[in-house]
Scaffold this motif. Structure first.
Motif, PDB file in Angstrom:
ATOM      1  N   ALA A 273      43.050  42.735  35.910  1.00 18.84           N
ATOM      2  CA  ALA A 273      42.129  41.800  36.569  1.00 18.84           C
ATOM      3  C   ALA A 273      42.829  41.070  37.698  1.00 18.84           C
ATOM      4  O   ALA A 273      42.264  40.846  38.776  1.00 18.84           O
ATOM      5  CB  ALA A 273      41.581  40.811  35.547  1.00 18.84           C
ATOM      6  N   ALA A 274      44.070  40.683  37.440  1.00 17.52           N
ATOM      7  CA  ALA A 274      44.824  39.974  38.474  1.00 17.52           C
ATOM      8  C   ALA A 274      45.006  40.875  39.695  1.00 17.52           C
ATOM      9  O   ALA A 274      44.770  40.453  40.837  1.00 17.52           O
ATOM     10  CB  ALA A 274      46.188  39.540  37.921  1.00 17.52           C
ATOM     11  N   ARG A 275      45.396  42.095  39.455  1.00 17.42           N
ATOM     12  CA  ARG A 275      45.591  43.019  40.567  1.00 17.42           C
ATOM     13  C   ARG A 275      44.284  43.249  41.310  1.00 17.42           C
ATOM     14  O   ARG A 275      44.242  43.287  42.540  1.00 17.42           O
ATOM     15  CB  ARG A 275      46.116  44.354  40.040  1.00 17.42           C
ATOM     16  CG  ARG A 275      47.624  44.432  40.027  1.00 17.42           C
ATOM     17  CD  ARG A 275      48.072  45.868  39.843  1.00 17.42           C
ATOM     18  NE  ARG A 275      47.619  46.406  38.571  1.00 17.42           N
ATOM     19  CZ  ARG A 275      48.330  46.344  37.454  1.00 17.42           C
ATOM     20  NH1 ARG A 275      49.524  45.768  37.445  1.00 17.42           N
ATOM     21  NH2 ARG A 275      47.865  46.850  36.345  1.00 17.42           N
ATOM     22  N   ALA A 276      43.211  43.392  40.533  1.00 16.95           N
ATOM     23  CA  ALA A 276      41.910  43.642  41.166  1.00 16.95           C
ATOM     24  C   ALA A 276      41.530  42.479  42.068  1.00 16.95           C
ATOM     25  O   ALA A 276      40.798  42.637  43.046  1.00 16.95           O
ATOM     26  CB  ALA A 276      40.844  43.849  40.090  1.00 16.95           C
ATOM     27  N   ALA A 277      42.054  41.315  41.749  1.00 11.00           N
ATOM     28  CA  ALA A 277      41.741  40.135  42.560  1.00 11.00           C
ATOM     29  C   ALA A 277      42.771  39.945  43.666  1.00 11.00           C
ATOM     30  O   ALA A 277      42.794  38.912  44.346  1.00 11.00           O
ATOM     31  CB  ALA A 277      41.684  38.894  41.670  1.00 11.00           C
ATOM     32  N   GLY A 278      43.618  40.905  43.807  1.00 15.41           N
ATOM     33  CA  GLY A 278      44.601  40.831  44.871  1.00 15.41           C
ATOM     34  C   GLY A 278      45.799  39.938  44.565  1.00 15.41           C
ATOM     35  O   GLY A 278      46.555  39.560  45.448  1.00 15.41           O
ATOM     36  N   LEU A 279      45.957  39.625  43.292  1.00 18.04           N
ATOM     37  CA  LEU A 279      47.090  38.771  42.927  1.00 18.04           C
ATOM     38  C   LEU A 279      48.285  39.621  42.526  1.00 18.04           C
ATOM     39  O   LEU A 279      48.127  40.766  42.093  1.00 18.04           O
ATOM     40  CB  LEU A 279      46.706  37.853  41.767  1.00 18.04           C
ATOM     41  CG  LEU A 279      45.555  36.890  42.050  1.00 18.04           C
ATOM     42  CD1 LEU A 279      45.233  36.054  40.814  1.00 18.04           C
ATOM     43  CD2 LEU A 279      45.918  35.979  43.220  1.00 18.04           C
ATOM     44  N   ASP A 280      49.455  39.019  42.625  1.00 13.42           N
ATOM     45  CA  ASP A 280      50.664  39.728  42.234  1.00 13.42           C
ATOM     46  C   ASP A 280      51.205  39.161  40.927  1.00 13.42           C
ATOM     47  O   ASP A 280      51.342  37.948  40.788  1.00 13.42           O
ATOM     48  CB  ASP A 280      51.725  39.583  43.335  1.00 13.42           C
ATOM     49  CG  ASP A 280      52.995  40.339  42.979  1.00 13.42           C
ATOM     50  OD1 ASP A 280      53.154  41.491  43.451  1.00 13.42           O
ATOM     51  OD2 ASP A 280      53.820  39.789  42.210  1.00 13.42           O
ATOM     52  N   VAL A 281      51.476  40.074  39.995  1.00 13.55           N
ATOM     53  CA  VAL A 281      52.106  39.669  38.740  1.00 13.55           C
ATOM     54  C   VAL A 281      53.537  40.141  38.815  1.00 13.55           C
ATOM     55  O   VAL A 281      53.776  41.322  39.091  1.00 13.55           O
ATOM     56  CB  VAL A 281      51.424  40.333  37.529  1.00 13.55           C
ATOM     57  CG1 VAL A 281      52.138  39.943  36.231  1.00 13.55           C
ATOM     58  CG2 VAL A 281      49.945  39.954  37.464  1.00 13.55           C
ATOM     59  N   PRO A 282      54.513  39.291  38.659  1.00 11.69           N
ATOM     60  CA  PRO A 282      54.428  37.902  38.224  1.00 11.69           C
ATOM     61  C   PRO A 282      54.512  36.868  39.355  1.00 11.69           C
ATOM     62  O   PRO A 282      54.544  35.678  39.046  1.00 11.69           O
ATOM     63  CB  PRO A 282      55.663  37.786  37.338  1.00 11.69           C
ATOM     64  CG  PRO A 282      56.670  38.650  38.055  1.00 11.69           C
ATOM     65  CD  PRO A 282      55.887  39.792  38.652  1.00 11.69           C
ATOM     66  N   ALA A 283      54.558  37.302  40.594  1.00 16.32           N
ATOM     67  CA  ALA A 283      54.762  36.334  41.672  1.00 16.32           C
ATOM     68  C   ALA A 283      53.693  35.230  41.654  1.00 16.32           C
ATOM     69  O   ALA A 283      54.014  34.037  41.726  1.00 16.32           O
ATOM     70  CB  ALA A 283      54.749  37.047  43.028  1.00 16.32           C
ATOM     71  N   ASP A 284      52.436  35.639  41.544  1.00 14.34           N
ATOM     72  CA  ASP A 284      51.383  34.640  41.530  1.00 14.34           C
ATOM     73  C   ASP A 284      51.141  34.065  40.133  1.00 14.34           C
ATOM     74  O   ASP A 284      50.843  32.890  39.974  1.00 14.34           O
ATOM     75  CB  ASP A 284      50.076  35.236  42.065  1.00 14.34           C
ATOM     76  CG  ASP A 284      50.170  35.531  43.549  1.00 14.34           C
ATOM     77  OD1 ASP A 284      50.695  34.659  44.274  1.00 14.34           O
ATOM     78  OD2 ASP A 284      49.745  36.619  43.976  1.00 14.34           O
ATOM     79  N   VAL A 285      51.252  34.920  39.156  1.00 13.06           N
ATOM     80  CA  VAL A 285      51.032  34.458  37.789  1.00 13.06           C
ATOM     81  C   VAL A 285      51.819  35.347  36.828  1.00 13.06           C
ATOM     82  O   VAL A 285      51.854  36.573  36.972  1.00 13.06           O
ATOM     83  CB  VAL A 285      49.522  34.479  37.440  1.00 13.06           C
ATOM     84  CG1 VAL A 285      48.946  35.888  37.566  1.00 13.06           C
ATOM     85  CG2 VAL A 285      49.282  33.926  36.041  1.00 13.06           C
ATOM     86  N   ALA A 286      52.473  34.696  35.879  1.00 16.22           N
ATOM     87  CA  ALA A 286      53.231  35.453  34.872  1.00 16.22           C
ATOM     88  C   ALA A 286      52.305  35.764  33.703  1.00 16.22           C
ATOM     89  O   ALA A 286      51.328  35.061  33.482  1.00 16.22           O
ATOM     90  CB  ALA A 286      54.415  34.628  34.391  1.00 16.22           C
ATOM     91  N   ILE A 287      52.613  36.841  32.985  1.00 19.99           N
ATOM     92  CA  ILE A 287      51.761  37.220  31.851  1.00 19.99           C
ATOM     93  C   ILE A 287      52.622  37.662  30.672  1.00 19.99           C
ATOM     94  O   ILE A 287      53.621  38.357  30.848  1.00 19.99           O
ATOM     95  CB  ILE A 287      50.817  38.377  32.255  1.00 19.99           C
ATOM     96  CG1 ILE A 287      49.829  37.887  33.324  1.00 19.99           C
ATOM     97  CG2 ILE A 287      50.058  38.909  31.035  1.00 19.99           C
ATOM     98  CD1 ILE A 287      48.801  38.922  33.761  1.00 19.99           C
ATOM     99  N   ALA A 288      52.204  37.231  29.493  1.00 22.04           N
ATOM    100  CA  ALA A 288      52.909  37.654  28.284  1.00 22.04           C
ATOM    101  C   ALA A 288      51.894  38.117  27.252  1.00 22.04           C
ATOM    102  O   ALA A 288      50.754  37.666  27.246  1.00 22.04           O
ATOM    103  CB  ALA A 288      53.738  36.507  27.723  1.00 22.04           C
TER     104      ALA A 288
END
Lengths: 348, 348
Positions: A273-288
């Motif tokens: 979902a993050a990628r689909a929104a053009g976000l970068d993991v983990p630069a924009d948001v970290a995920i665990a």
DNA sequence: TTGTAGGCGTTATCAT
DNA sequence: ATGATAACGCCTACAA
């Protein structure tokens, strides 16, 4: 039609009793080698195959072990199942599998079925729902089963009144929270899973408790309930993004720097979902996540998660189920191991 | 100790026969409603639980279905297993599971075991090795089993002489090759799996054959045998990179533009190796797999692969195994569906 | 409609 | 050491 032990006995010129003793080498193995050979030869000649049902009846005990899982296609359960089948094979038992799809009625029906089969033991794998009635009913069915001599054990929460391999979800996620805090994360959101899903609840609860102690409490608004699936994680993350709390790091309105999903597939859905929104993991948001699903170990960025020794757990619960009857249910705690990876890099 | 049907009969004041008829509602259900009630009530009062073994013996047939898989922890097999358990439940059967780790001896032992249990049918899931002796031995064991009235079916290659859901590996990979060719790929390498692994062989063979027809034959030097695992894929890819045949796209010595791995986890391993070497997938090298493992659907880049309807296959093979005995083994072909994704973009 | 009795294939308890 | 012969718990002709 089918050849019976009597046939073998006749063919070998001995009595039924002798044939029986020769073939299964019963307790007091008192059969002359010579006769023994003759019987075995006759059995081989006739292609004799003992009838397990008849043996079970005569002996008064079977060789079956019942295994209940929520969904055998789920890697979590199939890995536990592999531990169970291995342990069962060692014990000379045969595993009867039921995949109940979390349906309490089917769980009950299977316990009933195993009771009829006079199975040696029943293993119930998988977290429970917060459904007092269903859990109580299953617990009672297991009590009944045990009162009739069967063994029983569970893995997950100790709610069934039987020996249980207890998954220490809370302490595991508490430790995860500490380590993420240690890496500099402060503003967390959580994809919390279904409301009455105890495993989901425990995992989130440990996480939240730990952060509260660390002075970085999770804002209740940032806790999103969702399905315990990939799509659940995806949608929950979409929602956080839509609300603007998750977004580009340089966007001042963004208030979340890390998202904890209560299992790996949800975490992967969240990443998507993050990628689909053009976000970068983990630069924009970290995920665990949680589980350390093997097939997911190579995703990019590699996922921070908690590893559970699932196959071992399967073996352990088998031991418990087969152990001689004992009083108070034994509880065997199993800890998860925090695995920090690239999806939650030290935050600068 | 345990309450038997006689106890119920006595409690209800009827004969054993009547109790039996009342409880299982046998063929000609000829029991007065009044008595029937009385028996059922007595059974409930006494908490009577029919003994399935005794029933099996008296009836001359059981309710068990044996399932042999190579490794229940493998998503490929656990998904098939879920299809089998579902179909078995519908048929009122109970699934007995064996995870044999591809050990021919254990497979044989399990068939033998199911024979003793007088299981209704045996299902053998999973591709075979190119081991004439082992396959022949298993085939013979199954013939024996069937001659004694059991059903049998397999999924994979039709080498066991029983009804088989045949996975059309060759045509699927042939189609994959065509589509990749259509996207502009010409210079292929293949991670071919173990030498005697028939499934691996078929998959590669279809791929190679198709490319040969298209005038873009695979260079034998670019076919790397390896384990059928993530690590196998990783190491094979490492080797291709070390040899310089896979590398940066702008590097003139690079001779490969796409790599086909005979399964998804190998493909993922290969991706990991490429990344570890600083290469970009698919910019430097495209990668395709086989299986469409669900948990891998969100990896980046998304993986081009071939989807198999595994759960359906489980249901189909169950039908076959349970179908009334027939002459020549029926073969039910199942096609894979090519799924083109980002790991193999149109090549410009 | 209900009851009687034989049988399903083994094991295990007795004698012998 | 071996052989009759009861169980084991249930089903099912067959008889009533």
């Amino acid at each position: 039609m089918t050849v019976t032990l009597s046939d073998v006995a006749r063919e070998a010129g001995v009595s039924l009793a002798t044939a029986s003793r020769a073939i299964n080498g019963s307790a007091n193995r008192t059969v002359r080698p010579e006769l023994r050979e003759r019987v075995l030869a006759a059995a081989a000649r006739l292609r004799y195959s003992p009838d397990a049902n008849a043996q079970a009846m005569a002996r008064g005990r079977t060789t079956a072990l019942g295994l209940i899982v929520h969904d055998i296609a789920d890697p979590y359960f199939s890995t536990i199942a592999s531990g169970v089948t291995a342990a069962a094979e060692r014990a000379g038992l045969v595993v009867t599998l039921a995949s109940t799809d979390r349906d309490p009625d089917r769980e009950m029906a299977f316990v009933e079925l195993m009771q009829r089969q006079r199975a040696r033991a029943i293993i119930v794998a998988g977290g429970r729902y917060d459904d007092e009635a269903a859990n109580a009913a299953l617990a009672e069915a297991l009590v009944e089963y045990r009162s009739r001599g069967g063994g029983a054990a569970a893995v997950g929460q100790p709610l069934l009144g039987v020996d249980t391999v207890v998954i220490e979800n809370r302490s595991a996620t508490a430790e995860l929270a500490r380590q993420l805090h240690g890496r500099g994360y402060r503003r967390f959101a959580a994809l919390a899973g279904p409301a009455h899903h105890l495993t989901a609840h425990e995992r989130f609860d440990g996480f939240r408790g730990s952060l509260a102690e660390l002075g970085a409490p999770v804002d209740p608004d940032l806790v999103v309930p969702c399905a315990f699936t990939r799509d659940g994680g995806y949608e929950a993350m979409e929602q956080l993004i839509a609300r603007g709390v998750v977004g580009r790091r340089d966007d001042p309105s963004t208030s979340v720097d890390a998202v904890f999903a209560v299992n790996d597939v949800m975490a992967v859905g969240a990443m998507a979902a993050a990628r689909a929104a053009g976000l970068d993991v983990p630069a924009d948001v970290a995920i665990a996540g949680f589980d350390d699903i093997i097939t997911l170990r190579d995703i990019t960025p590699s996922l921070t998660t908690i590893r559970l020794p699932l196959a071992d757990i399967g073996a352990m619960v088998t031991e418990l189920a087969l152990a001689p009857d004992n009083e108070s249910p034994r509880l065997v705690p199993v800890d998860g191991e925090v695995i920090l990876r690239d999806s939650t890099p030290p935050r600068s």
